[in-house]
Write an enzyme that holds these catalytic residues in place. Structure first.
Site, short mmCIF file in Angstrom:
data_model
loop_
_atom_site.label_atom_id
_atom_site.label_comp_id
_atom_site.label_asym_id
_atom_site.label_seq_id
_atom_site.Cartn_x
_atom_site.Cartn_y
_atom_site.Cartn_z
N TYR A 105 0.81 -1.23 0.00
CA TYR A 105 0.00 0.00 0.00
C TYR A 105 0.84 1.27 0.00
O TYR A 105 0.34 2.35 -0.28
CB TYR A 105 -1.01 0.01 1.16
CG TYR A 105 -0.44 0.04 2.56
CD1 TYR A 105 0.14 1.19 3.08
CD2 TYR A 105 -0.50 -1.08 3.38
CE1 TYR A 105 0.66 1.22 4.37
CE2 TYR A 105 0.01 -1.07 4.66
CZ TYR A 105 0.59 0.08 5.14
OH TYR A 105 1.10 0.09 6.42
N ASN A 128 -7.53 -5.29 16.82
CA ASN A 128 -8.89 -4.71 16.76
C ASN A 128 -9.80 -5.76 16.15
O ASN A 128 -9.31 -6.71 15.53
CB ASN A 128 -8.87 -3.46 15.84
CG ASN A 128 -8.38 -3.81 14.43
OD1 ASN A 128 -7.18 -3.95 14.20
ND2 ASN A 128 -9.31 -3.96 13.50
#
Ligand code: HPA
Length: 274
Positions: free
Chosen positions: A86, A236
């Site tokens: 990315y 998370n």
């Protein structure tokens, strides 16, 4: 990258004349897990910018250096700051350090990462041993002319993550009385987090965790017949699992909270690595 193999050899030659011993294991440190270096002794640090042809890191929270030294009584090299697709790197660059490890004579690779929990039994702070991965969305790092010196054109991927290493790592966790999960890691390109529908689809495919790294490195390592182990830190719950939004700070924070547990487990794994 023209003459890619020559570039790899140049970088490896540079590193070789800086270090005293060949590391037994290379460890790639994931987001928020970089402080493992503090647990190492007799270290020699080589910043990426010193190494010919080496890519340079851009993400905040990922500084770029190779740290050679001892952990758990063994010679290792830790990679602090990895290259993500990315960021704009080509896959050849993403896997550049992994190939250098192999050229240096390292045959064992421990990949670590921060990941979102897809499996609803997981909770933030859990550590997961990677049994296998889903890499549909990763451009393959082996695309292009094959480097025959490194491995075959069509390498087998039926056991990327060594089963015996997974069992060894699970036993380490038991010795440390540290809960450990096992599961399937799914790759997404990032940098945006996934949508809830994408997470539902990945869950349907069998994913337990999701992240933006590891898969290209694991494929390149297996191509070169390295022994690979992967550990995800669930930082998370993935998008849509809970009624809340996701952010990078949360990922880094959660990584920091498990640093101690993570470092203890990694040291034990390094000690016990066959
Ligand atoms: N998705 C993708 N990558 C991640 C996540 C996530 O939820 N958490 C940490 N890295």
């Amino acid at each position: 990258m023209g003459n890619y193999f020559d570039k790899l050899k140049q970088a490896a030659d540079y590193i070789r004349q800086k270090i005293h011993k060949t590391p037994y294991i290379a460890i790639v440190l994931g987001s928020g897990l970089g402080n493992l270096a503090n647990y190492m002794s007799n270290t020699i640090e080589i910043p990426y910018e010193e190494i010919p042809n080496f890519p340079r890191t851009t993400v905040i929270g990922h500084d770029g250096r190779l740290i050679f030294g001892e952990l758990g009584g063994r010679d290792i090299v830790a990679m602090k700051g990895r290259f993500h697709y990315y960021e704009g790197w080509d896959m050849e660059e993403v896997v550049f350090p992994i190939r250098i490890f192999k050229l240096l004579g390292v045959n064992n690779l421990l990949l670590t990462n921060a990941a979102g929990g897809v499996n609803t039994q997981f909770k933030p702070g859990d550590l997961m041993l990677i049994k296998d991965h889903i890499g549909f969305f990763a451009e393959n790092p082996l695309r292009g002319e094959n480097i025959d010196e490194l491995g075959p054109r069509f390498p087998d991927m039926s056991q990327i993550y060594d089963r015996e290493l997974v069992e060894m790592a699970a036993e380490c966790a038991i010795r440390l009385r540290c809960d450990i999960r096992r599961g399937i890691y799914a790759y997404t390109k990032g940098p945006s987090f996934e949508t809830p529908s994408e997470i539902r689809a990945l869950k349907y495919f069998g994913a337990d965790a999701v992240g933006m790294s590891t898969v290209p490195e694991a494929i390149a390592a297996r191509h070169m017949s390295m022994n690979v182990l992967g550990i995800s830190c669930i930082t998370n719950m993935a998008a849509g699992v809970l009624e809340q939004t996701l952010n990078h700070e949360e990922v880094i924070e959660a990584g920091k909270k498990v640093e101690g547990k993570f470092a203890a487990l990694v040291s034990e794994i390094v000690k016990s690595w066959p």
